[in-house]
Each structure stands twice: as structure tokens, then as C-alpha cells.
Design a protein around this motif. Structure first.
Motif, mmCIF file in Angstrom:
data_model
loop_
_atom_site.group_PDB
_atom_site.id
_atom_site.type_symbol
_atom_site.label_atom_id
_atom_site.label_comp_id
_atom_site.label_asym_id
_atom_site.label_seq_id
_atom_site.Cartn_x
_atom_site.Cartn_y
_atom_site.Cartn_z
ATOM 1 N N LEU A 1 3.324 7.609 -0.671
ATOM 2 C CA LEU A 1 3.485 7.692 0.781
ATOM 3 C C LEU A 1 2.893 6.426 1.398
ATOM 4 O O LEU A 1 2.042 5.773 0.782
ATOM 5 C CB LEU A 1 2.750 8.916 1.336
ATOM 6 C CG LEU A 1 3.545 10.226 1.410
ATOM 7 C CD1 LEU A 1 4.034 10.663 0.039
ATOM 8 C CD2 LEU A 1 2.708 11.323 2.015
ATOM 9 N N SER A 2 3.342 6.092 2.606
ATOM 10 C CA SER A 2 2.811 4.891 3.251
ATOM 11 C C SER A 2 1.389 5.164 3.760
ATOM 12 O O SER A 2 0.938 6.317 3.801
ATOM 13 C CB SER A 2 3.714 4.476 4.402
ATOM 14 O OG SER A 2 3.617 5.422 5.441
ATOM 15 N N ILE A 3 0.713 4.094 4.160
ATOM 16 C CA ILE A 3 -0.650 4.226 4.700
ATOM 17 C C ILE A 3 -0.632 5.163 5.910
ATOM 18 O O ILE A 3 -1.436 6.091 6.009
ATOM 19 C CB ILE A 3 -1.169 2.831 5.102
ATOM 20 C CG1 ILE A 3 -1.381 1.977 3.851
ATOM 21 C CG2 ILE A 3 -2.445 2.928 5.919
ATOM 22 C CD1 ILE A 3 -1.629 0.510 4.130
ATOM 23 N N ARG B 1 -0.974 -3.398 7.894
ATOM 24 C CA ARG B 1 0.320 -3.065 7.269
ATOM 25 C C ARG B 1 0.468 -1.550 7.085
ATOM 26 O O ARG B 1 0.506 -1.041 5.959
ATOM 27 C CB ARG B 1 0.430 -3.757 5.918
ATOM 28 C CG ARG B 1 -0.879 -3.690 5.142
ATOM 29 C CD ARG B 1 -0.856 -4.515 3.912
ATOM 30 N NE ARG B 1 -2.127 -4.396 3.221
ATOM 31 C CZ ARG B 1 -2.327 -4.793 1.998
ATOM 32 N NH1 ARG B 1 -1.351 -5.319 1.312
ATOM 33 N NH2 ARG B 1 -3.507 -4.687 1.433
ATOM 34 N N PRO B 2 0.537 -0.828 8.191
ATOM 35 C CA PRO B 2 0.528 0.641 8.119
ATOM 36 C C PRO B 2 1.734 1.255 7.415
ATOM 37 O O PRO B 2 1.645 2.366 6.906
ATOM 38 C CB PRO B 2 0.478 1.068 9.588
ATOM 39 C CG PRO B 2 0.975 -0.102 10.357
ATOM 40 C CD PRO B 2 0.588 -1.311 9.576
ATOM 41 N N ARG B 3 2.870 0.536 7.391
ATOM 42 C CA ARG B 3 4.075 1.114 6.787
ATOM 43 C C ARG B 3 4.166 0.827 5.291
ATOM 44 O O ARG B 3 5.122 1.249 4.632
ATOM 45 C CB ARG B 3 5.347 0.563 7.452
ATOM 46 C CG ARG B 3 5.368 0.720 8.948
ATOM 47 C CD ARG B 3 5.965 2.047 9.374
ATOM 48 N NE ARG B 3 5.616 2.331 10.758
ATOM 49 C CZ ARG B 3 5.513 3.542 11.267
ATOM 50 N NH1 ARG B 3 5.722 4.590 10.518
ATOM 51 N NH2 ARG B 3 5.182 3.729 12.517
ATOM 52 N N GLU B 4 3.209 0.092 4.765
ATOM 53 C CA GLU B 4 3.252 -0.252 3.338
ATOM 54 C C GLU B 4 2.888 0.974 2.488
ATOM 55 O O GLU B 4 2.081 1.810 2.914
ATOM 56 C CB GLU B 4 2.255 -1.374 3.066
ATOM 57 C CG GLU B 4 2.421 -1.993 1.699
ATOM 58 C CD GLU B 4 1.672 -3.325 1.605
ATOM 59 O OE1 GLU B 4 0.870 -3.453 0.692
ATOM 60 O OE2 GLU B 4 1.890 -4.185 2.464
ATOM 61 N N LEU B 5 3.476 1.051 1.299
ATOM 62 C CA LEU B 5 3.140 2.164 0.405
ATOM 63 C C LEU B 5 1.667 2.061 0.013
ATOM 64 O O LEU B 5 1.180 0.975 -0.326
ATOM 65 C CB LEU B 5 3.990 2.110 -0.860
ATOM 66 C CG LEU B 5 5.382 2.721 -0.804
ATOM 67 C CD1 LEU B 5 6.021 2.691 -2.180
ATOM 68 C CD2 LEU B 5 5.357 4.153 -0.285
#
Lengths: 304, 243
Positions: free
Chosen positions: B94-96, B129-133
Motif C-alpha cells: 500500500l502507499s504511504i 512522496r505520499p503516493r509512493e509504495l
């Protein structure tokens, strides 16, 4: 080669894909290969037929076909009842069998064997109640309409393809963007950690059964509408369902659907190229090739 | 005011062979406590039993005034218990932001965006980078995400199981600096740690567990003497205490 194989493959693939979605979700969240899933398709079809019969008795007009389809409003209404009853059946089975085994910490292989036994019991029960004689939602004849490029399809067949696309899109959006979907993906990765995050894992398990049973019932109704309803209809689909789920990658909804379409198209082309008697072998061949070359499937993730 | 208390807790994986053998202690609200002990002493089992991940066979766990013995982990999380496991403490697929959104489900809807924002402010590495895995994060960043997730719901007690495990010395420094900032906000902190030196700089009180029993409960300053701690770990001091 006759291009009609494309339409035939898409229609068969729609049923396989919808069935495989439930299987892949059960596999990824409950971590066992559920052999009863094929029978949920058959039970869904029979339960819908039963509800349709009751509705037809209550209001005869519901059975009159609605142009251009071969069935009336009674069938979609009955399917809602069929979905509810199939969900009740799966939740009941989880409560009395799978849930108890999970609570005891049983190994996955024990649960798989239990599902195999339950599958036989469910199938026999269908045969006992409804007999092995095929039954139909409708016996109205439909003329396939030309679609161009030498392909033809009936309105019912086009409806099946359209409904499948809609359901897969809705489910994909649910799992990707909703809180329920995030919780399902979290439980699929690590149920213990999901509890630490505050996720009620038992509730996620119930939601998984509900979605899987709903999709199985709709797939069963589709198969019943386009072909016929038989106690063994789900069992016969089991290998294609597993092949589609594994080909798409365990846990992936678009993967299961794409896997279903690939299996359906492969079967349809195989019928034309090597003969109808080899149709059933295609799923097995694809399953073996995927397991050897890319065991995580098209959209699955490798185990860390 | 008591934040967490254990009374004669017995826990483990087999009722006939308990790993935690009748441990009692109390942690006050806002206190920072570390749990030390040699390998196999039962530290991780005890903290997991408190967090509802390992069965309790006897005794009692109280969170504030509430008896939470044997409650499943998701109900403990809802009752104000934050727990960060030693490893595999985030959802890597899941993303951050999704990791934080899952934790935020425990809060009322109107509070969720604000609390997620507050955590991203507290941990700028995650905000970048909140959308990063989450699986793409480094070891130290994973620990920060795990801490952010646990803190997001403003737990009464935050328990961490060996947050320095597997990290380079530089990252251990970063993680403990983060824990110091967390502790300064007034959160009750219970820390299981093998890195004794780092743990003693962060907490004012230490519990030493040897063979599933409490061998020492007191201020950390006496434990800076390596010989004293060594004797505790080897059981000599525990034997004296028992006499």
C-alpha cells in the motif's frame, strides 16, 4: 479462422472472469484454494431460478420477455434474491466449517481438503433437490444479430459482456479507492498487522465472502441464461476459474477478469483449431505454463 | 495517573509452557519505559500479549482503568493502544498515504485529514512522496511510517518492539531522535529494545526481564553500569532479588 471465436471467447471469458474474481479474493484474503467456489455458481443459478419461480407465481407478467432480451423483469429481480441467498449460504458455510478451522489454526491444506469435501456435498445436495436434469431460465429462442467482421451475438450475450464490464469496473474502484478496499488489501498482505492497525479482520472476511458469493451467483445466472443450469455446471468451470485467477495474479480483480477472458478466448480458438474435444484441456495447459514461467501471474506480486 | 498496568501476567503460545511467567508493573501517564533483557527472555512475547497478538493464560492487563486482557488487537487499537511490531510493521503493497488512511479509520471522519496532515508534518520524509509504495521506503523511513501510523490516532500508550532492529547506527540515531520527540509530546512510551545504550538514553525507567520474570524495575541510571546489567542478564542479580 472464423472471427466468431472472438465473441464466443468473450462470452465464456465473462462468466469465467466473474467467477474467478471471487476465487482470487478468497485465495488472497483467506489464504486457501476454495473448491466450493464453483458450486457457489451452480447454487446461485438454482437459487435464482427458485426465486424466479416464486416471483412468477406471484406476478405472471414478470416472466414476459422484455425486448430485445429473452427474459422478463422477473430474472433480474430474482437474481437479487439469488445473490442474497448465495451470500447467506457462503456465510453459513464459513461459520460452520471454514471459520471453525481457522479459529483452530488449521493448516491451509486441511481447509482446502474441507472445501473439497464441502464442494462434493453441495453438488450432491443440488442433484438431490433439483435432479441432474438440465433446467433453463428461458426457452425463448434468440436470433444472433450481425456485429460486423463476420461476428454475431444475441442481445442476451451482449448484455452479459456489458454487465461483466460494469461489475468489474465497480469492484476495481471499490478495492482501489474505498476504505473497505484498503482494508481488504491490508488483510491480504498481513492479517496480524491489520488487527494492529485497528482493522476488524473478521468483518473483512465477511465482506470478502459477500463479494465472492455475489459475483459467483451472477456468473452462475449468466451461464444458466446463455447455456443451461446443471448441478455440475460450477464444477466443470472450476479448472478455468483457478487458471484465470492464477493467470491474472492472486488478489488482482482486473487480473482475474483478464485471465478469464484469455482462458475464454483460448478455449474458443482451440475449438476451431484443434477440435472441441480439447477445449477443457486448454485451461490446464495455460495453468501449467503460468505456474512454470510466471507463478505470480500477470498482475500478482512476488512473495517477498 | 496509571496508563498501563500488568498484574501477574502469564502469556505464551502453550498454556503448559508460558513464556511470560507472572509479570507485574505499572506505567504512569506520560512516562517513557524501556524493557530490556537477554535474547529469549520473553520481552517481545510480553509486549505482543499486551497488544492482543499472543494469548494470555493468567493475570490482567489494564489500559488506564479498563481491563483489556485478551482483547483482540483491533479492539485494543480502538481503546487507545498503539503498537509498532519489530519487523513487517507497515503494509508494503500500500502507499504511504494509504497506510495512514487505514489507521485514520479509527478516528471520527472530520478529524482524519487533519491528523494525517499532522503526521506528514511531523515526518517530512514521508510527506515528500505520499503516493509512493511503502515497500520502497528505507529501513529507517519504514520505522517512521510505522510510528506515524501508531501516533496518528493519538494513543494512550505507544508500544514499540525493537525499533532499532536491522537498522544501521545512523538510522538508529534518527529513529531514537524521532522517539524522543514523540516522548516529549507527553505520549506514554513502552519500548522493548536490544540496543541497551540507545534505550537508556531515551527512557528514565527500565524493566529487565530474565526468563519470563521481572528481574529489575527502576531508574535507568543504575543500568549505565555494564557490570550490573550483565549480572542481571545472566540472572545473578535476579537470583539475589529472589532470595
Amino acid at each position: 479462422m472464423n472471427p466468431q471465436a472472438i465473441i464466443d471467447g468473450l462470452i465464456a471469458g465473462s462468466t469465467i472472469g466473474l467467477g474467478a474474481i471471487g476465487l482470487t479474493l478468497t485465495y488472497s484474503i483467506l489464504r486457501f484454494a476454495n473448491f466450493t467456489h464453483g458450486d457457489f455458481l451452480a447454487w446461485g443459478a438454482y437459487l435464482t431460478l427458485t426465486v424466479a419461480g416464486v416471483l412468477g407465481g406471484l406476478a405472471a407478467g414478470l416472466g414476459a420477455p422484455v425486448y430485445p432480451f429473452s427474459f422478463g423483469w422477473g430474472l433480474p429481480l430474482a437474481m437479487l434474491g439469488g445473490v442474497a441467498l448465495t451470500v447467506a449460504l457462503t456465510l453459513g458455510l464459513d461459520r460452520v466449517l471454514f471459520g471453525k478451522l481457522r479459529a483452530r489454526g488449521a493448516d491451509a491444506i486441511i481447509i482446502v481438503m474441507a472445501s473439497f469435501g464441502a464442494s462434493m456435498a453441495l453438488r450432491s445436495l443440488l442433484e438431490f433437490i433439483f435432479t441432474a436434469k438440465p433446467v433453463y431460465f428461458t426457452k425463448a429462442l434468440q436470433i444472433a444479430k450481425p456485429l460486423g467482421l463476420g461476428m454475431r451475438a444475441t442481445p442476451d450475450q451482449l448484455l452479459v459482456i456489458g454487465l461483466t464490464a460494469l461489475l468489474v469496473l465497480a469492484l476495481h474502484l471499490l478495492v482501489t479507492y474505498s476504505a473497505t478496499g484498503r482494508a481488504m488489501r491490508a488483510v491480504s498482505e498481513d492479517p496480524g498487522l491489520a488487527g494492529v492497525y485497528g482493522i476488524d479482520v473478521a468483518k473483512v472476511v465477511r465482506v470478502t465472502w459477500i463479494i465472492g458469493a455475489g459475483m459467483a451467483c451472477i456468473a452462475g445466472v449468466m451461464a444458466g441464461l446463455l447455456v443451461q443450469i446443471r448441478p455440475y455446471m460450477g464444477f466443470d468451470l472450476l479448472l478455468p476459474l483457478f487458471s484465470a485467477a492464477i493467470l491474472g495474479g492472486i488478489g488482482s480483480i482486473p487480473g482475474a477478469m483478464l485471465g478469464g477472458l484469455i482462458i475464454g478466448l483460448s478455449e474458443a480458438f482451440a475449438v476451431q483449431i484443434i477440435g472441441a474435444e480439447w477445449r477443457a484441456a486448454i485451461s490446464f495447459v495455460i495453468l501449467v505454463i503460468v505456474l512454470m514461467l510466471r507463478p505470480q501471474g500477470l498482475f500478482g506480486q512476488k512473495e517477498a | 495517573m496509571t496508563a498501563l498496568s500488568l498484574s501477574q501476567l502469564q502469556a505464551g503460545y502453550d498454556p503448559d509452557l508460558p513464556i511470560v511467567k507472572g509479570v507485574s508493573f505499572t506505567v504512569k501517564k506520560g512516562e517513557a519505559v524501556c524493557i530490556l533483557g537477554p535474547n529469549g527472555a520473553g520481552k517481545s512475547t510480553m509486549i505482543k500479549a499486551i497488544a492482543g497478538l499472543v494469548p494470555c493464560f493468567g493475570g490482567q492487563v489494564r489500559l488506564g482503568e479498563t481491563d483489556v486482557t485478551g482483547l483482540p488487537s483491533h479492539l485494543l487499537a480502538r481503546n487507545g493502544m498503539g503498537f509498532v511490531p519489530q519487523t513487517e510493521n507497515i503494509f508494503t503493497r500500500l502507499s504511504i498515504i494509504e497506510n495512514l488512511q487505514i489507521a485514520a479509520q479509527l478516528l471520527p471522519k472530520h478529524e482524519r485529514p487533519g491528523r494525517i496532515e499532522a503526521m506528514l508534518d511531523m515526518f517530512p520524509d514521508l510527506a515528500a512522496r505520499p503516493r509512493e509504495l511503502a515497500g520502497a521506503l528505507s529501513g529507517g523511513q519504514r520505522q517512521m511510517l510505522a510510528a506515524a501510523r501508531a501516533l496518528l490516532t493519538e494513543p494512550e500508550v505507544l508500544m514499540l518492539d525493537e525499533p532499532s532492529a536491522g537498522l544501521s547506527p545512523k538510522l538508529v540515531g534518527q529513529v531514537f531522535e524521532t522517539l524522543r520527540r514523540i516522548s516529549e509530546t507527553g505520549v506514554t512510551l513502552v519500548l522493548v529494545e536490544q540496543n541497551v545504550r540507545a534505550a537508556l538514553t531515551l527512557t528514565e525507567r527500565a524493566l529487565v526481564l530474565v526468563d519470563g520474570k521481572l528481574a529489575h524495575d527502576g531508574p535507568t541510571d543504575v543500568l549505565h553500569d555494564g557490570k550490573f546489567l550483565g549480572e542481571l542478564f545472566l540472572g545473578h542479580r535476579a537470583a539475589e532479588a529472589g532470595q
